[in-house]
Structures are given as C-alpha cells and as structure tokens.
Design an enzyme around this catalytic site. Structure first.
Site, PDB file in Angstrom:
ATOM      1  N   ARG A 103      84.089  55.112  25.032  1.00 32.48           N
ATOM      2  CA  ARG A 103      82.776  55.748  25.228  1.00 32.48           C
ATOM      3  C   ARG A 103      82.225  56.016  23.830  1.00 32.48           C
ATOM      4  NH1 ARG A 103      79.995  59.321  28.978  1.00 32.48           N
ATOM      5  NH2 ARG A 103      79.042  61.079  27.920  1.00 32.48           N
ATOM      6  N   HIS A 130      75.531  51.309  30.572  1.00 32.36           N
ATOM      7  CA  HIS A 130      76.444  52.259  31.227  1.00 32.36           C
ATOM      8  C   HIS A 130      76.912  51.622  32.545  1.00 32.36           C
ATOM      9  CE1 HIS A 130      78.499  55.839  31.977  1.00 32.36           C
ATOM     10  NE2 HIS A 130      77.524  56.717  32.072  1.00 32.36           N
ATOM     11  N   GLN A 133      78.830  53.615  35.469  1.00 26.32           N
ATOM     12  CA  GLN A 133      77.977  54.538  36.218  1.00 26.32           C
ATOM     13  C   GLN A 133      77.147  53.792  37.258  1.00 26.32           C
ATOM     14  OE1 GLN A 133      77.468  58.216  35.897  1.00 26.32           O
ATOM     15  NE2 GLN A 133      76.699  57.600  37.906  1.00 26.32           N
ATOM     16  N   ASP A 222      67.153  60.530  34.762  1.00 27.19           N
ATOM     17  CA  ASP A 222      68.165  60.967  33.793  1.00 27.19           C
ATOM     18  C   ASP A 222      67.485  61.936  32.828  1.00 27.19           C
ATOM     19  OD1 ASP A 222      70.502  61.186  32.354  1.00 27.19           O
ATOM     20  OD2 ASP A 222      70.456  59.160  31.520  1.00 27.19           O
ATOM     21  N   CYS A 262      72.722  60.709  37.152  1.00 21.11           N
ATOM     22  CA  CYS A 262      74.072  60.483  36.633  1.00 21.11           C
ATOM     23  C   CYS A 262      74.702  61.739  36.050  1.00 21.11           C
ATOM     24  CB  CYS A 262      74.048  59.362  35.599  1.00 21.11           C
ATOM     25  SG  CYS A 262      72.997  59.686  34.171  1.00 21.11           S
ATOM     26  N   ARG A 290      82.208  57.691  40.655  1.00 22.66           N
ATOM     27  CA  ARG A 290      82.687  57.225  39.351  1.00 22.66           C
ATOM     28  C   ARG A 290      84.194  56.982  39.427  1.00 22.66           C
ATOM     29  NH1 ARG A 290      80.142  58.514  34.508  1.00 22.66           N
ATOM     30  NH2 ARG A 290      81.890  57.437  33.536  1.00 22.66           N
TER      31      ARG A 290
END
Length: 305
Positions: A103, A130, A133, A222, A262, A290
């Site tokens: 990450r 991502h 996700q 987001d 998310c 997830r």
C-alpha cells in the site's frame, strides 16, 4: 513467473468473474463456520507506505483465515525507509514469503516491486489504482443487485484512484459509468482514453453531479482530499461545492439504488450522515467484502486456487 494483481486491466472479465465467484463462495463458507486453509503455512508480507485500517486488518485476518500468516512491514521501520533499493527488497522478500501486498503512493512503485519479485505482488492501493477495493465493491453490487449487467453506476467527487479503477471496471465488466468531477479534478486522462478505446460510450464524464446520479442504480463517492492531500483541504472544499451526496442528490437516482463509500467518510462533506446511515447504504457490507475479495485474490495467486 508469478502472476500479480496490480490493476484490473491486467485481467480479463472471465478471470475477474472467477475471482468474484470465489470471494462469494469463501464468504458463504466463513459465515457457515467452515474452514478453508487454502494457504496453510504460507506467509504474506504486507508493506505499508501509508497508514491503514481496513487494508491491514482485512489482509491480516484474510491470510489467517486461509491458514497462513501476515507479516506487517512499515517502510518507516525497515531498511526501505533508509533507502534500500526496492528491487533488493523484492528479491529478499521473495526468498522469505509466498506473496507481497503493498500500500503505497506511485503505481510505478508496485510495478517495480513486481518486476523483481518472484512471488505474487498485490496492489493494496496506489495514487492511481485501488483494485482490491473495486473488487469488493463489485462483489457488493452483485450481492444486492444480483449482478452488474444493465446497471448504471455513478461516481461523484474526486477523479482519484477509486474513480480510475471504477473506469477500468466499467470497461472490463461492461456496465455504464457516469462520473461527475469538478473541473481540474478529473480522472487520469490515460485511463479515460484506454476505456474509451476498449468500451466506447460506456464511461462518461461531466461536472454536473445531478446528471451523473440521475437514474443511477449504484452511487459511489469518496473523500475530497485523500491521504497525503490534507494541505489541499480548504481549496478542495471550495472546488467540490455542490458535490455532497445528500438526500436531494441521491433522490435523483433509481428508487432502488444502493450507496457505496470506500471509507473513511467525512460526514457532511462528500456524503451526508443521513445518506451513509440511510436504508440505501451498503457501505458496511462493502467494507466487509474487502476481506472476502482479497481472500479470493490471495488464494488464487498464492495457492493456485
């Protein structure tokens, strides 16, 4: 040669559908109390350049449920933080571990790591993509809508890594995606061009949130300032005026729409408390997924499932 999971465009629709089917199967087994130690005795190295709640916990719990072990590695407390070349880290971790999750910031970092690793590398998040996700998000849509075909998806807010990956998903899976982003905060131009070539007309971009949300079956948003952009918070608050997913905006969507985010969410900023806590919200199922989506990715890449 190891197969990596760096972006959705590295995979075919059929391959991604198989991953999603496995994720749903593993979730059902877990709910029924069954064990699936598909990665017994295997170790996942988890490199964190950015702090995390969901990514660390879901990967750590996921590898445990698969019978393996997760190894947390912070760049600030390892030789990576002292300038050790990434290719050296990739080579050494490949001798100790069976997979690597990272990450970090730039997509070029995971690309370089994967180029020198001899074990699978999984993109846990970059500034560009991502993918884990979005796999969890599509899984959530399948659970609540019975599939994704024929649905209209809407994205409201920053043209960030989430928006870029939704664009890839729309082009690969074949659903319509309408993005609403303020001027100057559009998605990556290369990703948009790739989608336009692969799936002409599937992905549209506007600066009007009402246009994007109108009739949508799935709405996603987001934070306005992602991790590392905190200094831009005030400027972004001005630029994103009118982009809050509140009851009035959500009311333009299909009556049976679902809302995704998310997380972490800034209530009253990009989404209202009433929407994220409302009856159309599937945010907590999305967060749980997830775990299951990433288990499917790990089992497939690290175990040959």
């Amino acid at each position: 040669m190891a197969r990596h999971f760096l972006s959705l465009h590295d995979y075919t629709k059929e391959e991604l559908d198989r991953l999603l089917a496995l994720a749903i199967e593993l979730k059902q087994e877990q709910k029924q109390g069954g064990e699936h130690h598909l990665l017994k005795g295997k170790t996942l190295a988890m490199i964190f350049d950015k702090s995390s709640t969901r990514t660390r916990i879901s990967f750590e719990v996921g590898i445990y449920q698969l019978g393996g072990h997760g190894l947390f590695i912070s760049t600030g407390t390892s030789q990576m933080g002292r300038g050790e070349p990434l290719k050296d880290t990739a080579r050494v971790l490949s001798r100790y571990c069976d997979g690597i999750m990272i990450r970090t910031f730039g997509q070029e970092i995971v690309d370089e790591l994967a180029a020198y690793a001899t074990v699978p590398v999984i993109n846990g998040l970059t500034d560009l993509f991502h993918p884990c996700q979005i796999m969890a998000d599509v899984m959530t849509v399948m659970e609540h809508k019975g599939g994704y075909a024929g649905l209209k998806f809407a994205w409201v807010g920053d043209g960030n890594n989430m928006a870029n990956t939704w664009i890839e998903a729309a082009a690969i899976f074949g659903f319509d995606l309408a993005l609403a982003c303020p001027q100057g905060y559009e998605p990556d131009a290369k990703v948009m061009a790739w989608a336009a070539e692969r799936a002409p007309g599937r992905v549209t971009l506007t600066a009007d949130p009402k246009e994007a949300v109108s009739g949508a079956h799935v709405i996603n948003t987001d934070v306005w300032a992602s991790m590392g952009m905190e200094a831009e918070q005030k400027v972004r608050e001005q630029a994103f005026g009118g982009f809050c997913l509140d009851d009035a905006l959500a009311g333009l969507a299909h009556p049976d729409h679902i809302v995704l985010h998310c997380l972490p969410a800034h209530r009253g900023e990009e989404i209202s408390d009433s929407v994220i806590e409302g009856s159309n919200s599937r945010v907590w199922d999305e967060a749980e997924n997830r775990l299951h989506a990433q288990k499917a990715i790990m089992a497939t890449l690290m175990g040959g499932e």
